[in-house]
Design a protein around this motif. Structure first.
Motif, PDB file in Angstrom:
ATOM      1  N   SER A  65       0.865  -1.168   0.000  1.00 17.14           N
ATOM      2  CA  SER A  65       0.000   0.000   0.000  1.00 17.14           C
ATOM      3  C   SER A  65       0.905   1.222   0.000  1.00 17.14           C
ATOM      4  O   SER A  65       2.085   1.134   0.349  1.00 17.14           O
ATOM      5  CB  SER A  65      -0.907   0.014   1.238  1.00 17.14           C
ATOM      6  OG  SER A  65      -0.157   0.297   2.407  1.00 17.14           O
ATOM      7  N   PRO A  66       0.385   2.401  -0.386  1.00 20.53           N
ATOM      8  CA  PRO A  66       1.236   3.602  -0.396  1.00 20.53           C
ATOM      9  C   PRO A  66       1.853   3.910   0.963  1.00 20.53           C
ATOM     10  O   PRO A  66       3.004   4.339   1.048  1.00 20.53           O
ATOM     11  CB  PRO A  66       0.270   4.704  -0.835  1.00 20.53           C
ATOM     12  CG  PRO A  66      -0.767   3.995  -1.645  1.00 20.53           C
ATOM     13  CD  PRO A  66      -0.935   2.667  -0.978  1.00 20.53           C
ATOM     14  N   ILE A  67       1.117   3.668   2.035  1.00 22.00           N
ATOM     15  CA  ILE A  67       1.637   3.950   3.372  1.00 22.00           C
ATOM     16  C   ILE A  67       2.726   2.953   3.747  1.00 22.00           C
ATOM     17  O   ILE A  67       3.786   3.325   4.256  1.00 22.00           O
ATOM     18  CB  ILE A  67       0.492   3.926   4.409  1.00 22.00           C
ATOM     19  CG1 ILE A  67      -0.503   5.043   4.119  1.00 22.00           C
ATOM     20  CG2 ILE A  67       1.052   4.057   5.829  1.00 22.00           C
ATOM     21  CD1 ILE A  67      -1.699   5.058   5.042  1.00 22.00           C
ATOM     22  N   VAL A  68       2.474   1.673   3.485  1.00 23.36           N
ATOM     23  CA  VAL A  68       3.456   0.631   3.804  1.00 23.36           C
ATOM     24  C   VAL A  68       4.736   0.837   3.003  1.00 23.36           C
ATOM     25  O   VAL A  68       5.851   0.691   3.519  1.00 23.36           O
ATOM     26  CB  VAL A  68       2.869  -0.772   3.545  1.00 23.36           C
ATOM     27  CG1 VAL A  68       3.959  -1.839   3.633  1.00 23.36           C
ATOM     28  CG2 VAL A  68       1.762  -1.078   4.544  1.00 23.36           C
ATOM     29  N   ASP A  69       4.586   1.215   1.731  1.00 30.60           N
ATOM     30  CA  ASP A  69       5.759   1.363   0.869  1.00 30.60           C
ATOM     31  C   ASP A  69       6.712   2.449   1.362  1.00 30.60           C
ATOM     32  O   ASP A  69       7.922   2.381   1.101  1.00 30.60           O
ATOM     33  CB  ASP A  69       5.323   1.672  -0.562  1.00 30.60           C
ATOM     34  CG  ASP A  69       4.717   0.461  -1.259  1.00 30.60           C
ATOM     35  OD1 ASP A  69       4.863  -0.658  -0.709  1.00 30.60           O
ATOM     36  OD2 ASP A  69       4.106   0.625  -2.331  1.00 30.60           O
ATOM     37  N   LEU A  70       6.202   3.429   2.078  1.00 26.66           N
ATOM     38  CA  LEU A  70       7.056   4.501   2.581  1.00 26.66           C
ATOM     39  C   LEU A  70       8.020   4.027   3.668  1.00 26.66           C
ATOM     40  O   LEU A  70       9.068   4.640   3.879  1.00 26.66           O
ATOM     41  CB  LEU A  70       6.189   5.646   3.133  1.00 26.66           C
ATOM     42  CG  LEU A  70       5.431   6.477   2.092  1.00 26.66           C
ATOM     43  CD1 LEU A  70       4.531   7.483   2.793  1.00 26.66           C
ATOM     44  CD2 LEU A  70       6.402   7.183   1.156  1.00 26.66           C
ATOM     45  N   ARG A 142      17.443  -1.721   9.646  1.00 34.56           N
ATOM     46  CA  ARG A 142      16.906  -0.362   9.602  1.00 34.56           C
ATOM     47  C   ARG A 142      17.450   0.339   8.363  1.00 34.56           C
ATOM     48  O   ARG A 142      18.370  -0.151   7.704  1.00 34.56           O
ATOM     49  CB  ARG A 142      17.260   0.425  10.862  1.00 34.56           C
ATOM     50  CG  ARG A 142      18.736   0.631  11.101  1.00 34.56           C
ATOM     51  CD  ARG A 142      18.976   1.281  12.462  1.00 34.56           C
ATOM     52  NE  ARG A 142      20.395   1.421  12.741  1.00 34.56           N
ATOM     53  CZ  ARG A 142      21.126   2.480  12.403  1.00 34.56           C
ATOM     54  NH1 ARG A 142      20.541   3.497  11.768  1.00 34.56           N
ATOM     55  NH2 ARG A 142      22.409   2.533  12.679  1.00 34.56           N
ATOM     56  N   ASN A 143      16.841   1.469   8.072  1.00 35.62           N
ATOM     57  CA  ASN A 143      17.249   2.246   6.908  1.00 35.62           C
ATOM     58  C   ASN A 143      17.484   3.687   7.354  1.00 35.62           C
ATOM     59  O   ASN A 143      16.696   4.251   8.111  1.00 35.62           O
ATOM     60  CB  ASN A 143      16.160   2.195   5.831  1.00 35.62           C
ATOM     61  CG  ASN A 143      16.638   2.734   4.499  1.00 35.62           C
ATOM     62  OD1 ASN A 143      16.957   3.913   4.366  1.00 35.62           O
ATOM     63  ND2 ASN A 143      16.686   1.868   3.487  1.00 35.62           N
ATOM     64  N   GLU A 144      18.570   4.276   6.887  1.00 36.94           N
ATOM     65  CA  GLU A 144      18.929   5.619   7.305  1.00 36.94           C
ATOM     66  C   GLU A 144      17.946   6.671   6.810  1.00 36.94           C
ATOM     67  O   GLU A 144      17.916   7.797   7.322  1.00 36.94           O
ATOM     68  CB  GLU A 144      20.337   5.972   6.791  1.00 36.94           C
ATOM     69  CG  GLU A 144      21.443   5.075   7.322  1.00 36.94           C
ATOM     70  CD  GLU A 144      21.713   5.304   8.806  1.00 36.94           C
ATOM     71  OE1 GLU A 144      21.269   6.327   9.346  1.00 36.94           O
ATOM     72  OE2 GLU A 144      22.357   4.428   9.416  1.00 36.94           O
ATOM     73  N   THR A 145      17.115   6.348   5.815  1.00 36.77           N
ATOM     74  CA  THR A 145      16.229   7.343   5.225  1.00 36.77           C
ATOM     75  C   THR A 145      14.824   7.339   5.821  1.00 36.77           C
ATOM     76  O   THR A 145      14.009   8.182   5.466  1.00 36.77           O
ATOM     77  CB  THR A 145      16.122   7.121   3.706  1.00 36.77           C
ATOM     78  OG1 THR A 145      15.562   5.824   3.452  1.00 36.77           O
ATOM     79  CG2 THR A 145      17.497   7.225   3.062  1.00 36.77           C
ATOM     80  N   ASN A 146      14.486   6.361   6.675  1.00 39.60           N
ATOM     81  CA  ASN A 146      13.187   6.390   7.341  1.00 39.60           C
ATOM     82  C   ASN A 146      13.347   5.949   8.792  1.00 39.60           C
ATOM     83  O   ASN A 146      14.417   5.527   9.216  1.00 39.60           O
ATOM     84  CB  ASN A 146      12.148   5.516   6.605  1.00 39.60           C
ATOM     85  CG  ASN A 146      12.538   4.041   6.556  1.00 39.60           C
ATOM     86  OD1 ASN A 146      12.906   3.453   7.567  1.00 39.60           O
ATOM     87  ND2 ASN A 146      12.445   3.444   5.372  1.00 39.60           N
ATOM     88  N   ASN A 147      12.282   6.046   9.548  1.00 40.23           N
ATOM     89  CA  ASN A 147      12.338   5.766  10.982  1.00 40.23           C
ATOM     90  C   ASN A 147      11.881   4.363  11.344  1.00 40.23           C
ATOM     91  O   ASN A 147      11.754   4.044  12.525  1.00 40.23           O
ATOM     92  CB  ASN A 147      11.474   6.786  11.753  1.00 40.23           C
ATOM     93  CG  ASN A 147      12.014   8.199  11.629  1.00 40.23           C
ATOM     94  OD1 ASN A 147      13.224   8.405  11.658  1.00 40.23           O
ATOM     95  ND2 ASN A 147      11.111   9.166  11.473  1.00 40.23           N
ATOM     96  N   GLU A 231       1.114  -7.714   9.105  1.00 43.86           N
ATOM     97  CA  GLU A 231       1.942  -7.901   7.912  1.00 43.86           C
ATOM     98  C   GLU A 231       3.104  -6.927   7.818  1.00 43.86           C
ATOM     99  O   GLU A 231       3.966  -7.075   6.949  1.00 43.86           O
ATOM    100  CB  GLU A 231       1.084  -7.766   6.641  1.00 43.86           C
ATOM    101  CG  GLU A 231       0.047  -8.872   6.489  1.00 43.86           C
ATOM    102  CD  GLU A 231      -0.652  -8.801   5.157  1.00 43.86           C
ATOM    103  OE1 GLU A 231      -0.568  -7.738   4.502  1.00 43.86           O
ATOM    104  OE2 GLU A 231      -1.266  -9.800   4.761  1.00 43.86           O
ATOM    105  N   GLU A 232       3.167  -5.949   8.699  1.00 44.23           N
ATOM    106  CA  GLU A 232       4.183  -4.920   8.597  1.00 44.23           C
ATOM    107  C   GLU A 232       5.594  -5.482   8.681  1.00 44.23           C
ATOM    108  O   GLU A 232       6.526  -4.959   8.066  1.00 44.23           O
ATOM    109  CB  GLU A 232       3.979  -3.875   9.696  1.00 44.23           C
ATOM    110  CG  GLU A 232       4.969  -2.731   9.645  1.00 44.23           C
ATOM    111  CD  GLU A 232       4.780  -1.734  10.778  1.00 44.23           C
ATOM    112  OE1 GLU A 232       5.580  -0.787  10.872  1.00 44.23           O
ATOM    113  OE2 GLU A 232       3.827  -1.918  11.561  1.00 44.23           O
ATOM    114  N   LEU A 233       5.783  -6.578   9.443  1.00 46.72           N
ATOM    115  CA  LEU A 233       7.113  -7.142   9.663  1.00 46.72           C
ATOM    116  C   LEU A 233       7.282  -8.506   8.987  1.00 46.72           C
ATOM    117  O   LEU A 233       8.115  -9.300   9.408  1.00 46.72           O
ATOM    118  CB  LEU A 233       7.393  -7.258  11.163  1.00 46.72           C
ATOM    119  CG  LEU A 233       7.379  -5.942  11.944  1.00 46.72           C
ATOM    120  CD1 LEU A 233       7.593  -6.192  13.427  1.00 46.72           C
ATOM    121  CD2 LEU A 233       8.427  -4.980  11.413  1.00 46.72           C
ATOM    122  N   ASP A 234       6.512  -8.776   7.964  1.00 48.41           N
ATOM    123  CA  ASP A 234       6.621 -10.040   7.235  1.00 48.41           C
ATOM    124  C   ASP A 234       7.666  -9.902   6.126  1.00 48.41           C
ATOM    125  O   ASP A 234       7.415  -9.279   5.081  1.00 48.41           O
ATOM    126  CB  ASP A 234       5.283 -10.444   6.632  1.00 48.41           C
ATOM    127  CG  ASP A 234       4.270 -10.882   7.682  1.00 48.41           C
ATOM    128  OD1 ASP A 234       4.645 -10.928   8.875  1.00 48.41           O
ATOM    129  OD2 ASP A 234       3.117 -11.167   7.320  1.00 48.41           O
TER     130      ASP A 234
END
Length: 248
Positions: A65-70, A142-147, A231-234
């Motif tokens: 989804s657009p929110i998940v993809d961010l 983790r990714n340096e570009t998001n939280n 599903e956020e951490l799948d």
């Protein structure tokens, strides 16, 4: 990486090395042996320090989804690994950061497993049997570009098949396949989900290539699938690892 996870990893590393060296000093199971100049059998060391390199993928498998993809943490990157390996107890630390050539992604996994290999065929040249393993790991992405962060602890059991072959007095071959299944939970949490995986290992050991030392070339395939509540951490993690080891 949050402070709680960092402290947990440090604690596991400390106890890991205490347990590993206590266990490796008393391990009597050996995969290969060679003969010394007097004709008496002399056991070649089966405890190795290993370093390795692998192209790895960490892929989101939930609904998009657009929110998940961010906030997704997918990456395809190179990872480095250092570890200790013995017939019964293995420990490894794998990571991706600037040192390994990664861009924004940061990956860290501490894994410890204890394996009991039950031989059904055991001769001087060949062994064939079933490995039974207890596996625990802590994985952080983790990714340096998001939280967003992925922090999961896993405990699982595995069973499969192994074989080892000795070619003459100087070369030993080892193969192992090990599917596994268990539980995953967020570090410090009480609830989580499941993790299933599959590992394959191949070893070529050059016995006593150096005085008192065995050189080992290894290949490992690893697949690990996280199915956490929601599903956020799948995610699916997979890599093909090449290692070089020297006996201790």
């Amino acid at each position: 990486m949050n402070v709680v996870l960092f402290k947990l990893i440090l604690m596991r590393i400390k106890y890991l090395f205490i347990i590993f060296f206590l266990a490796s000093s008393s391990v009597s199971a050996q995969m290969f042996s060679v003969r010394g100049g007097t004709g008496e059998p002399r056991i070649a060391s089966n405890t190795f320090f290993r370093i390795g390199y692998a192209p790895a993928e960490f892929i989101y498998k939930g609904q998009r989804s657009p929110i998940v993809d961010l906030s997704r943490l997918d990456f395809s990157s190179q990872i480095l690994l250092v570890g200790l390996e013995s017939p019964g107890l293995n420990a490894s630390l794998a990571f991706a950061n600037n040192l390994s050539g990664a861009d924004d992604e940061r990956y860290l996994q501490l894994a410890i497993d204890y394996t009991n290999r039950i031989s059904f065929v055991r001769t001087r040249r060949i062994q064939l049997g079933v490995p039974v393993s207890l596996i625990t790991s802590v994985t952080s992405v983790r990714n340096e570009t998001n939280n967003n962060e992925f922090n999961q602890s896993v405990f699982k059991v595995g069973g499969g098949v192994f074989s080892s072959i000795r070619l003459g007095n100087k070369i030993g071959l080892g193969l192992e396949a090990l599917p596994s299944y268990g539980f995953a939970n967020s570090s410090g949490g009480l609830f989580g989900g499941t993790n299933w995986g599959a590992e394959g290992k191949g070893r070529i050991n050059f016995l006593n290539l150096f005085p008192g030392r065995t050189l080992s070339i290894g290949y490992d395939y690893k697949f690990s699938s996280f199915d956490v509540d929601g599903e956020e951490l799948d995610y699916d993690l997979s890599y093909h690892l090449i290692t070089i080891g020297i006996s201790l």
